[in-house]
Design a protein around this motif. Structure first.
Motif, short mmCIF file in Angstrom:
data_model
loop_
_atom_site.label_atom_id
_atom_site.label_comp_id
_atom_site.label_asym_id
_atom_site.label_seq_id
_atom_site.Cartn_x
_atom_site.Cartn_y
_atom_site.Cartn_z
N VAL A 154 0.63 -1.14 0.37
CA VAL A 154 -0.21 -0.12 0.23
C VAL A 154 1.11 0.80 0.04
O VAL A 154 2.12 1.58 0.50
N GLN A 191 1.52 5.44 0.39
CA GLN A 191 0.90 6.44 0.23
C GLN A 191 1.70 8.08 0.08
O GLN A 191 2.60 7.74 0.70
N LYS A 221 -0.37 12.90 1.36
CA LYS A 221 -2.08 12.21 0.78
C LYS A 221 -3.37 10.85 1.66
O LYS A 221 -2.29 10.78 2.62
N GLY A 222 -3.86 10.25 1.04
CA GLY A 222 -4.62 9.15 1.42
C GLY A 222 -4.14 8.03 1.19
O GLY A 222 -3.11 7.41 0.30
N LEU A 223 -4.66 6.83 1.47
CA LEU A 223 -4.37 5.39 1.30
C LEU A 223 -4.30 4.84 -0.22
O LEU A 223 -5.49 4.71 -0.43
N TRP A 276 -3.61 1.25 -2.13
CA TRP A 276 -4.09 -0.48 -2.57
C TRP A 276 -2.73 -0.33 -4.07
O TRP A 276 -3.06 0.15 -4.89
N TYR A 279 4.15 0.93 2.06
CA TYR A 279 4.64 0.55 3.57
C TYR A 279 3.95 -1.36 2.98
O TYR A 279 2.98 -1.55 1.75
N GLN A 289 6.42 0.33 8.74
CA GLN A 289 6.26 1.23 9.10
C GLN A 289 6.68 2.55 7.42
O GLN A 289 6.91 3.65 7.73
#
Lengths: 108, 121
Positions: free
Chosen positions: B37, B39, B43-45, B47, B95, B113
């Protein structure tokens, strides 16, 4: 692709009060819906999966509900550590497993 | 204790390649699906990709399909993401995330992390 829409973008709530966050899917995801919490500088943390099942170690003040296209995350009595950004995500049969744009929960 | 540790991020020029790795411990790696994933800062996540416990099912976001390749080595408890033809819009924290089930369609119950990928000339 399934689009996940969260509302509101920002929610201001006082500690001790209830917070209600919404997530809507562009098509049914049945109950394959998860909620995550992310604090600044940290990785996301799984809170809820299966729309309403709390993940390991998640306090009971967090609850999820909904099915199909409309979902809600409720935090019953906000603690200082709960102020963060919350994301919903579907993991229904087919990818992409899209996330909502997030709701920032801030202290009022 | 479940741990996921990403490595391999850094500064890369547009059009070049980078390989991310994720070493895991604290659970039976070959029982679960794994995912990447990303980011972008602030900003947002998003996939990126996921694969099942035995690599029998592999999926990608359209934005990376044909350029990124996910793989796993169950003997080494490691997950990989080979990223080719990198673009400015690929710049993000990446991630590694553990699926809660053996199938790709699962929530992500543990996350690393993150490792930062910067794409710039």
């Amino acid at each position: 692709d399934i689009v996940m829409t969260q509302s509101p973008a920002t929610l201001s709530v006082s500690p001790g009060e209830r917070a209600t966050l919404s997530c809507r899917a562009s098509q049914s995801v049945t109950s394959n819906l998860a909620w995550y919490q992310q604090k600044p500088g940290q990785a996301p943390r799984l809170l809820i999966y299966g729309s309403s099942t709390r993940a390991t170690g998640i306090p009971a003040r967090f609850s999820g509900s909904g099915s199909g296209r409309v979902f809600t995350l409720t935090i019953s009595s906000l603690q200082s550590e709960d102020f963060a950004v919350y994301y919903c995500q579907h993991y229904n049969n087919w990818p992409p497993y899209t996330f909502g744009q997030g709701t920032k929960l801030e202290i009022k | 204790e479940v741990q996921l540790v990403e490595s391999g991020g850094g500064l890369v020029q547009p059009g070049r390649s980078l390989r991310l790795s994720c070493g895991v411990s604290g659970f039976t790696f070959d029982d679960y699906a794994m995912h990447w994933v990303r980011q972008a800062p602030g900003k947002g996540l998003e996939w990126v990709s996921g694969l099942s416990w035995n690599s029998g099912s592999i999926d990608y976001a359209e934005s990376v399909k044909g350029r990124f390749t996910i793989s796993r080595d169950n003997a080494k408890n490691s997950l990989y993401l080979q990223m080719n033809s990198l673009r400015a819009e690929d710049a993000a924290f990446y991630y590694c995330a553990k699926g809660a089930f053996e199938t790709v369609a699962s929530p992500f119950d543990y996350w690393g992390q993150g490792t930062l990928v910067t794409v710039s000339s």
